[in-house]
Design a protein around this motif. Structure first.
Motif, PDB file in Angstrom:
ATOM      1  N   GLU A 198       0.842  -1.200   0.000  1.00  0.00           N
ATOM      2  CA  GLU A 198       0.000   0.000   0.000  1.00  0.00           C
ATOM      3  C   GLU A 198       0.875   1.247   0.000  1.00  0.00           C
ATOM      4  OE1 GLU A 198      -2.387   2.308   3.462  1.00  0.00           O
ATOM      5  OE2 GLU A 198      -2.914   0.206   3.232  1.00  0.00           O
ATOM      6  N   HIS A 199       1.940   1.195   0.772  1.00  0.00           N
ATOM      7  CA  HIS A 199       2.868   2.330   0.844  1.00  0.00           C
ATOM      8  C   HIS A 199       3.475   2.613  -0.528  1.00  0.00           C
ATOM      9  CE1 HIS A 199       5.860   4.989   2.725  1.00  0.00           C
ATOM     10  NE2 HIS A 199       6.760   4.409   1.951  1.00  0.00           N
ATOM     11  N   MET A 200       3.745   1.554  -1.290  1.00  0.00           N
ATOM     12  CA  MET A 200       4.332   1.701  -2.617  1.00  0.00           C
ATOM     13  C   MET A 200       3.263   1.851  -3.694  1.00  0.00           C
ATOM     14  SD  MET A 200       7.462  -1.080  -2.529  1.00  0.00           S
ATOM     15  CE  MET A 200       6.420  -2.458  -2.020  1.00  0.00           C
ATOM     16  N   ASP A 201       1.993   1.849  -3.266  1.00  0.00           N
ATOM     17  CA  ASP A 201       0.856   1.930  -4.186  1.00  0.00           C
ATOM     18  C   ASP A 201       0.886   0.812  -5.216  1.00  0.00           C
ATOM     19  OD1 ASP A 201      -1.548   3.003  -5.053  1.00  0.00           O
ATOM     20  OD2 ASP A 201      -0.602   4.218  -6.595  1.00  0.00           O
ATOM     21  N   GLN A 202       1.157  -0.399  -4.729  1.00  0.00           N
ATOM     22  CA  GLN A 202       1.135  -1.561  -5.594  1.00  0.00           C
ATOM     23  C   GLN A 202       0.719  -2.780  -4.786  1.00  0.00           C
ATOM     24  OE1 GLN A 202       5.222  -1.892  -6.967  1.00  0.00           O
ATOM     25  NE2 GLN A 202       5.757  -3.262  -5.334  1.00  0.00           N
ATOM     26  N   VAL A 203       0.527  -3.892  -5.479  1.00  0.00           N
ATOM     27  CA  VAL A 203       0.163  -5.144  -4.826  1.00  0.00           C
ATOM     28  C   VAL A 203       1.315  -6.130  -4.994  1.00  0.00           C
ATOM     29  CG1 VAL A 203      -1.463  -7.065  -4.729  1.00  0.00           C
ATOM     30  CG2 VAL A 203      -2.284  -4.773  -5.286  1.00  0.00           C
ATOM     31  N   MET A 204       1.715  -6.753  -3.901  1.00  0.00           N
ATOM     32  CA  MET A 204       2.762  -7.759  -3.951  1.00  0.00           C
ATOM     33  C   MET A 204       2.114  -9.118  -4.228  1.00  0.00           C
ATOM     34  SD  MET A 204       6.024  -8.562  -3.500  1.00  0.00           S
ATOM     35  CE  MET A 204       6.697  -7.161  -2.587  1.00  0.00           C
ATOM     36  N   VAL A 205       2.477  -9.749  -5.331  1.00  0.00           N
ATOM     37  CA  VAL A 205       1.971 -11.072  -5.672  1.00  0.00           C
ATOM     38  C   VAL A 205       3.144 -12.046  -5.628  1.00  0.00           C
ATOM     39  CG1 VAL A 205       0.862 -12.511  -7.428  1.00  0.00           C
ATOM     40  CG2 VAL A 205       0.127 -10.130  -7.115  1.00  0.00           C
ATOM     41  N   THR A 206       3.079 -12.997  -4.713  1.00  0.00           N
ATOM     42  CA  THR A 206       4.142 -13.985  -4.574  1.00  0.00           C
ATOM     43  C   THR A 206       3.783 -15.219  -5.396  1.00  0.00           C
ATOM     44  OG1 THR A 206       4.740 -13.219  -2.363  1.00  0.00           O
ATOM     45  CG2 THR A 206       5.439 -15.433  -2.974  1.00  0.00           C
ATOM     46  N   VAL A 207       4.681 -15.588  -6.301  1.00  0.00           N
ATOM     47  CA  VAL A 207       4.456 -16.740  -7.176  1.00  0.00           C
ATOM     48  C   VAL A 207       5.550 -17.768  -6.903  1.00  0.00           C
ATOM     49  CG1 VAL A 207       4.223 -17.559  -9.545  1.00  0.00           C
ATOM     50  CG2 VAL A 207       3.431 -15.251  -8.930  1.00  0.00           C
ATOM     51  N   THR A 208       5.145 -18.961  -6.468  1.00  0.00           N
ATOM     52  CA  THR A 208       6.096 -20.025  -6.158  1.00  0.00           C
ATOM     53  C   THR A 208       6.066 -21.076  -7.269  1.00  0.00           C
ATOM     54  OG1 THR A 208       5.718 -19.692  -3.790  1.00  0.00           O
ATOM     55  CG2 THR A 208       6.802 -21.737  -4.449  1.00  0.00           C
ATOM     56  N   THR A 209       7.225 -21.360  -7.829  1.00  0.00           N
ATOM     57  CA  THR A 209       7.350 -22.351  -8.898  1.00  0.00           C
ATOM     58  C   THR A 209       8.541 -23.268  -8.620  1.00  0.00           C
ATOM     59  OG1 THR A 209       8.675 -20.768 -10.174  1.00  0.00           O
ATOM     60  CG2 THR A 209       6.315 -20.874 -10.669  1.00  0.00           C
ATOM     61  N   ALA A 210       8.590 -24.395  -9.335  1.00  0.00           N
ATOM     62  CA  ALA A 210       9.684 -25.351  -9.128  1.00  0.00           C
ATOM     63  C   ALA A 210      10.994 -24.856  -9.722  1.00  0.00           C
ATOM     64  CB  ALA A 210       9.307 -26.703  -9.731  1.00  0.00           C
ATOM     65  N   VAL A 211      10.895 -24.065 -10.782  1.00  0.00           N
ATOM     66  CA  VAL A 211      12.094 -23.503 -11.423  1.00  0.00           C
ATOM     67  C   VAL A 211      11.867 -22.016 -11.657  1.00  0.00           C
ATOM     68  CG1 VAL A 211      12.714 -25.667 -12.552  1.00  0.00           C
ATOM     69  CG2 VAL A 211      11.215 -24.053 -13.741  1.00  0.00           C
ATOM     70  N   SER A 212      12.931 -21.302 -11.890  1.00  0.00           N
ATOM     71  CA  SER A 212      12.817 -19.859 -12.103  1.00  0.00           C
ATOM     72  C   SER A 212      11.957 -19.555 -13.327  1.00  0.00           C
ATOM     73  CB  SER A 212      14.207 -19.246 -12.306  1.00  0.00           C
ATOM     74  OG  SER A 212      15.010 -19.421 -11.160  1.00  0.00           O
ATOM     75  N   MET A 213      11.123 -18.531 -13.205  1.00  0.00           N
ATOM     76  CA  MET A 213      10.288 -18.121 -14.326  1.00  0.00           C
ATOM     77  C   MET A 213      11.092 -17.265 -15.299  1.00  0.00           C
ATOM     78  SD  MET A 213       6.558 -17.186 -12.715  1.00  0.00           S
ATOM     79  CE  MET A 213       7.190 -15.904 -11.612  1.00  0.00           C
ATOM     80  N   LYS A 214      10.713 -17.313 -16.552  1.00  0.00           N
ATOM     81  CA  LYS A 214      11.339 -16.458 -17.558  1.00  0.00           C
ATOM     82  C   LYS A 214      10.768 -15.046 -17.439  1.00  0.00           C
ATOM     83  CE  LYS A 214      12.034 -20.283 -20.788  1.00  0.00           C
ATOM     84  NZ  LYS A 214      11.724 -20.826 -22.152  1.00  0.00           N
ATOM     85  N   ASP A 215      11.503 -14.085 -17.955  1.00  0.00           N
ATOM     86  CA  ASP A 215      11.080 -12.681 -17.868  1.00  0.00           C
ATOM     87  C   ASP A 215       9.704 -12.467 -18.482  1.00  0.00           C
ATOM     88  OD1 ASP A 215      13.439 -12.061 -16.622  1.00  0.00           O
ATOM     89  OD2 ASP A 215      14.420 -11.270 -18.422  1.00  0.00           O
ATOM     90  N   GLU A 216       9.430 -13.150 -19.621  1.00  0.00           N
ATOM     91  CA  GLU A 216       8.135 -12.974 -20.266  1.00  0.00           C
ATOM     92  C   GLU A 216       6.996 -13.543 -19.430  1.00  0.00           C
ATOM     93  OE1 GLU A 216      10.405 -16.203 -22.691  1.00  0.00           O
ATOM     94  OE2 GLU A 216      10.827 -14.306 -21.653  1.00  0.00           O
ATOM     95  N   GLN A 217       7.294 -14.591 -18.651  1.00  0.00           N
ATOM     96  CA  GLN A 217       6.266 -15.146 -17.757  1.00  0.00           C
ATOM     97  C   GLN A 217       5.940 -14.157 -16.640  1.00  0.00           C
ATOM     98  OE1 GLN A 217       8.535 -18.888 -17.011  1.00  0.00           O
ATOM     99  NE2 GLN A 217       6.600 -19.934 -17.467  1.00  0.00           N
ATOM    100  N   VAL A 218       6.988 -13.551 -16.096  1.00  0.00           N
ATOM    101  CA  VAL A 218       6.791 -12.562 -15.034  1.00  0.00           C
ATOM    102  C   VAL A 218       5.994 -11.370 -15.566  1.00  0.00           C
ATOM    103  CG1 VAL A 218       7.941 -10.935 -13.490  1.00  0.00           C
ATOM    104  CG2 VAL A 218       8.884 -13.236 -13.792  1.00  0.00           C
ATOM    105  N   SER A 219       6.352 -10.906 -16.753  1.00  0.00           N
ATOM    106  CA  SER A 219       5.650  -9.771 -17.355  1.00  0.00           C
ATOM    107  C   SER A 219       4.180 -10.108 -17.596  1.00  0.00           C
ATOM    108  CB  SER A 219       6.319  -9.378 -18.678  1.00  0.00           C
ATOM    109  OG  SER A 219       7.639  -8.930 -18.461  1.00  0.00           O
ATOM    110  N   ARG A 220       3.922 -11.319 -18.041  1.00  0.00           N
ATOM    111  CA  ARG A 220       2.548 -11.732 -18.302  1.00  0.00           C
ATOM    112  C   ARG A 220       1.740 -11.770 -17.010  1.00  0.00           C
ATOM    113  NH1 ARG A 220      -1.906 -11.410 -21.040  1.00  0.00           N
ATOM    114  NH2 ARG A 220      -3.163 -13.320 -21.043  1.00  0.00           N
TER     115      ARG A 220
END
Length: 275
Positions: A198-220
């Motif tokens: 709220e202080h940063m005027d955004q929402v923190m979404v935590t995504v847990t996966t078995a392997v690191s996500m690619k940049d395009e996945q994060v952007s999507r």
């Protein structure tokens, strides 16, 4: 839940002191620590809470109580904030401690801003919550109000050892288990993440996966959840090989678990019931 009077009082004080806390910069941490120390004092002393929230008591008397306790050792802004809190009306006496805690978190956020670590702290708090979701016994021990607070703190320190989190993150997490304040430890961590978001005027979404996500996945994901939540979204990516596949998504108190590990657990339960 807080009554309307307390909510209004809390909001007024936060709005009034936001510019002053921001201007403190790195010195805001001292104010945050002093306010939280006062919160723990109030939590342990109900007569003090009643004395500071008694509407029939003159404001000067309440200020003298605070000044006597602080004994000229606190930052002037800390004193001013506590004086202001006693000037307000509260729906319940315990709500003044809640408001002091709110101000402490605000001060911590402004300190984090001054260091450029606000996003880091929010992300690390989210990581703590995500990492402990699958550890019900640990969460119980960290939330057990009948256990020794030092034992809870020592347990959390052991869990955080070697995680290389910022000291501010660690201290906020420790505060959440040392003084439970009538809440479960994970609920307080989620609340803190929400407050920083709220202080940063955004929402923190935590995504847990078995392997690191690619940049395009994060952007999507940022795009999808940004539209869904109507705010800018920061993706906190957590890698946990034990989930096997799929992903677990958490924001605030909302959690969606589509991991392979969880699906297998559900399948085993259904087979056990059918068999």
């Amino acid at each position: 839940m807080r009554g309307e009077t307390s909510l209004s009082s809390d909001k007024e004080t936060r709005a009034k002191y936001a510019p002053l806390l921001k201007s403190k910069g790195k010195d805001a941490l001292r104010v945050a620590m002093e306010l939280y120390t006062f919160v723990t004092l109030l939590d342990a002393n109900r007569p003090l809470e009643r004395a500071l929230t008694d509407p029939s008591r003159p404001a000067e008397d309440k200020w003298r109580v605070i000044d006597t306790i602080l004994a000229d050792k606190a930052d002037p802004l800390t004193v001013d904030i506590l004086h202001d809190l006693t000037d307000h009306q509260w729906s319940r006496v315990v709500h003044i401690a809640n408001a002091a805690e709110d101000m402490s978190v605000d001060a911590t956020a402004y300190y984090a801003d001054a260091l450029g670590i606000t996003n880091q702290v929010a992300g690390e708090l989210a990581e703590i919550h995500s990492a402990l979701l699958g550890m019900p016994l640990v969460l119980f021990r960290l939330s057990d109000e009948y256990s020794d607070s030092k034992a809870r703190a020592d347990l959390l320190r052991t869990l955080l050892d070697g995680q290389h989190m910022h000291p501010v993150t660690e201290q906020m997490a420790l505060n959440a288990t040392i003084d439970l304040r009538g809440r479960r430890f994970p609920d307080t961590i989620v609340w803190l993440v929400d407050r920083f978001s709220e202080h940063m005027d955004q929402v923190m979404v935590t995504v847990t996966t078995a392997v690191s996500m690619k940049d395009e996945q994060v952007s999507r994901l940022q795009e999808v959840y940004g539209r869904k939540l109507g705010k800018p979204v920061h993706i906190n990516s957590v890698v946990d090989p034990s989930v096997l596949g799929g992903m677990k998504v958490q924001y605030g108190s909302v959690s969606t678990d589509g991991t392979v590990a969880t699906q297998l657990k559900h399948l085993k339960r259904r087979m056990a019931v059918a068999g």
